[in-house]
Design an enzyme around this catalytic site. Structure first.
Site, short mmCIF file in Angstrom:
data_model
loop_
_atom_site.label_atom_id
_atom_site.label_comp_id
_atom_site.label_asym_id
_atom_site.label_seq_id
_atom_site.Cartn_x
_atom_site.Cartn_y
_atom_site.Cartn_z
N HIS A 107 24.91 14.47 74.60
CA HIS A 107 25.37 12.45 74.58
C HIS A 107 24.84 11.97 73.47
O HIS A 107 23.62 12.02 73.79
CB HIS A 107 26.07 12.09 75.53
CG HIS A 107 24.37 12.09 76.77
ND1 HIS A 107 24.53 13.63 77.26
CD2 HIS A 107 24.13 10.59 77.23
CE1 HIS A 107 23.47 13.36 78.07
NE2 HIS A 107 22.82 12.23 77.72
N HIS A 109 23.13 7.48 74.26
CA HIS A 109 23.25 6.42 74.08
C HIS A 109 23.94 5.39 73.31
O HIS A 109 22.96 5.45 72.75
CB HIS A 109 22.12 6.24 75.64
CG HIS A 109 21.79 7.01 76.35
ND1 HIS A 109 22.48 6.96 77.62
CD2 HIS A 109 21.13 8.54 75.93
CE1 HIS A 109 21.89 8.25 78.19
NE2 HIS A 109 21.45 9.36 77.35
P1 DGP Z 1 21.17 11.12 80.19
O1 DGP Z 1 19.74 11.22 80.96
O2 DGP Z 1 20.18 11.18 78.80
O3 DGP Z 1 21.66 12.54 79.50
O4 DGP Z 1 21.81 10.81 80.06
C1 DGP Z 1 23.15 10.99 81.55
C2 DGP Z 1 24.18 9.16 81.28
O5 DGP Z 1 25.05 9.64 82.53
C3 DGP Z 1 23.34 8.66 82.67
O6 DGP Z 1 23.00 7.48 81.75
C4 DGP Z 1 24.16 8.32 83.75
C5 DGP Z 1 25.48 9.40 83.32
N1 DGP Z 1 26.20 9.09 84.06
C6 DGP Z 1 25.74 10.66 84.84
N2 DGP Z 1 27.05 10.90 85.46
C7 DGP Z 1 28.33 10.36 84.93
C8 DGP Z 1 29.14 10.11 85.16
O7 DGP Z 1 30.12 10.33 86.31
N3 DGP Z 1 30.39 8.89 84.57
C9 DGP Z 1 29.34 8.33 83.39
N4 DGP Z 1 30.52 7.77 82.65
N5 DGP Z 1 27.88 7.93 83.59
C10 DGP Z 1 27.43 9.55 84.00
#
Ligand code: DGP
Length: 152
Positions: A107, A109
């Site tokens: 992903h 950001h």
């Molecule tokens: P990373 O640490 O780069 O893998 O980022 C994961 C991101 O995903 C973090 O910014 C928080 C977000 N995140 C974690 N769980 C969920 C979820 O269940 N739904 C959404 N929309 N975002 C989530």
């Protein structure tokens, strides 16, 4: 080690793609899905994930699929800019737990920045209010159609 482990099809983003977990979506086609981060580091923090590939991180992503995916990342970033008018945008991506990755499906950001506002902590803190995320998504969505034609 986490850089090259097997892809877990039950990671949270795979569940979001399958519709097994809810998300506040801003964009979806056959290549990518974009939705609001529930632990936003700034207002409007959006994530863009590839839909077809079982890629844990950027290193795993098939090279020939990268271009189409990155076009979606840019498209969503442009819509975030048009919808939320930030002063700057951080676009970032982590590979492996030691690098800060916490969800192991590739992903990017997209984090809007406002002059003078501190960036929130990564993947921590209080979960955002879903109603507030929906309001932000409503500002981003209408701009996706004006943000460049996708060739794929
Ligand atoms: P990373 O640490 O780069 O893998 O980022 C994961 C991101 O995903 C973090 O910014 C928080 C977000 N995140 C974690 N769980 C969920 C979820 O269940 N739904 C959404 N929309 N975002 C989530």
């Amino acid at each position: 080690m986490t850089l090259h482990a097997d892809y877990d099809p039950d990671n949270i983003f795979a569940k979001i793609i399958r519709g097994d977990m809810p998300s506040v979506k801003v964009f979806e086609d056959d290549v990518a899905l974009a939705f609001m981060d529930v632990f936003p580091q700034a207002e409007g923090h959006t994530l863009v994930i590839p839909k077809q590939e079982a890629a844990r991180n950027l290193l795993d992503m098939p090279t020939d699929k990268l271009g189409a995916y990155m076009e979606r990342v840019q498209k969503v970033a442009r819509a975030v800019e048009k919808g939320l008018a930030p002063d700057g945008i951080v676009i970032t991506q982590f590979n492996g737990a030691p690098a800060g990755q916490s969800v192991f499906h590739l992903h990017f950001h997209i984090i809007p920045r406002k002059e003078g506002e501190l960036l929130g902590r990564h993947a921590s803190g209080q979960m955002a209010d879903i109603g507030e995320l929906e309001k932000l998504a409503e500002k981003i969505r209408p701009n996706l159609t004006y943000c460049g034609k996708l060739p794929h």
